[in-house]
Design a protein around this motif. Structure first.
Motif, PDB file in Angstrom:
ATOM      1  N   ASP A 203       0.832  -1.197   0.000  1.00  0.00           N
ATOM      2  CA  ASP A 203       0.000   0.000   0.000  1.00  0.00           C
ATOM      3  C   ASP A 203       0.875   1.258   0.000  1.00  0.00           C
ATOM      4  O   ASP A 203       0.547   2.244  -0.655  1.00  0.00           O
TER       5      ASP A 203
ATOM      6  N   CYS B 130     -20.942   0.044  -5.443  1.00  0.00           N
ATOM      7  CA  CYS B 130     -20.190   0.043  -4.186  1.00  0.00           C
ATOM      8  C   CYS B 130     -20.950   0.849  -3.140  1.00  0.00           C
ATOM      9  O   CYS B 130     -21.659   1.800  -3.480  1.00  0.00           O
TER      10      CYS B 130
ATOM     11  N   PHE C 101     -17.678   3.673   0.612  1.00  0.00           N
ATOM     12  CA  PHE C 101     -16.502   3.262  -0.148  1.00  0.00           C
ATOM     13  C   PHE C 101     -16.293   4.224  -1.316  1.00  0.00           C
ATOM     14  O   PHE C 101     -15.187   4.710  -1.548  1.00  0.00           O
TER      15      PHE C 101
ATOM     16  N   PRO D  15      -8.862   2.767   1.621  1.00  0.00           N
ATOM     17  CA  PRO D  15      -8.817   1.356   2.001  1.00  0.00           C
ATOM     18  C   PRO D  15      -7.519   0.730   1.495  1.00  0.00           C
ATOM     19  O   PRO D  15      -6.852   1.295   0.615  1.00  0.00           O
ATOM     20  N   SER D  16      -7.175  -0.398   2.030  1.00  0.00           N
ATOM     21  CA  SER D  16      -5.972  -1.091   1.575  1.00  0.00           C
ATOM     22  C   SER D  16      -6.182  -1.690   0.186  1.00  0.00           C
ATOM     23  O   SER D  16      -7.330  -1.817  -0.285  1.00  0.00           O
TER      24      SER D  16
ATOM     25  N   ASP E 168      -5.910  -4.756  -0.628  1.00  0.00           N
ATOM     26  CA  ASP E 168      -6.711  -5.973  -0.476  1.00  0.00           C
ATOM     27  C   ASP E 168      -8.197  -5.659  -0.328  1.00  0.00           C
ATOM     28  O   ASP E 168      -9.049  -6.355  -0.879  1.00  0.00           O
ATOM     29  N   GLU E 169      -8.520  -4.592   0.407  1.00  0.00           N
ATOM     30  CA  GLU E 169      -9.928  -4.192   0.569  1.00  0.00           C
ATOM     31  C   GLU E 169     -10.514  -3.736  -0.764  1.00  0.00           C
ATOM     32  O   GLU E 169     -11.666  -4.055  -1.068  1.00  0.00           O
ATOM     33  N   ILE E 170      -9.732  -3.004  -1.542  1.00  0.00           N
ATOM     34  CA  ILE E 170     -10.217  -2.527  -2.836  1.00  0.00           C
ATOM     35  C   ILE E 170     -10.454  -3.708  -3.771  1.00  0.00           C
ATOM     36  O   ILE E 170     -11.487  -3.802  -4.419  1.00  0.00           O
TER      37      ILE E 170
ATOM     38  N   ALA F  88     -11.103  -6.700  -3.038  1.00  0.00           N
ATOM     39  CA  ALA F  88     -12.222  -7.506  -2.564  1.00  0.00           C
ATOM     40  C   ALA F  88     -13.563  -6.879  -2.905  1.00  0.00           C
ATOM     41  O   ALA F  88     -14.581  -7.577  -3.005  1.00  0.00           O
ATOM     42  N   GLU F  89     -13.593  -5.571  -3.086  1.00  0.00           N
ATOM     43  CA  GLU F  89     -14.834  -4.865  -3.383  1.00  0.00           C
ATOM     44  C   GLU F  89     -15.286  -5.231  -4.765  1.00  0.00           C
ATOM     45  O   GLU F  89     -16.375  -5.400  -5.111  1.00  0.00           O
TER      46      GLU F  89
END
Length: 97
Positions: free
Chosen positions: A28, A67, A71, A89-90, A92-94, A96-97
């Motif tokens: 990140d 979304c 977000f 967001p990280s 990984d969070e992005i 996953a969205e």
């Protein structure tokens, strides 16, 4: 599904796979670095593309939701100049969205 939605789903799945492979070894902290002073950093670009695709899909395919607003609000014209990693967001969070 129709042939059009099948093709769209396949295209988006390929895009996600390419993004995951491209970003796999990036942190990140690396993603928030700007390649030029006036350029958007990759973390913001990734989030913005994610939000844009979700909004487009929600207008094209019934039942697909965009979304969450909380977000989407993190990737607007107003946030593109932010440099603090805590504003986003990280990776990984992005993804996953």
């Amino acid at each position: 599904m129709t042939a059009t939605t099948d093709l769209l789903a396949l295209h988006l799945a390929w895009n996600l796979e390419i993004a995951q492979m491209t970003l796999a070894d990036m942190t990140d902290a690396e993603l928030i670095q700007r390649p030029a002073p006036t350029a958007n950093h990759a973390l913001w670009q990734l989030g913005h593309v994610t939000v844009s695709e979700a909004q487009e899909l929600s207008t094209l395919i019934p039942g697909v939701t965009a979304c969450p607003e909380s977000f989407a609000a993190r990737f607007t014209k107003e946030t593109q100049g932010l440099n603090e990693i805590s504003n986003f967001p990280s990776k990984d969070e992005i993804l996953a969205e």
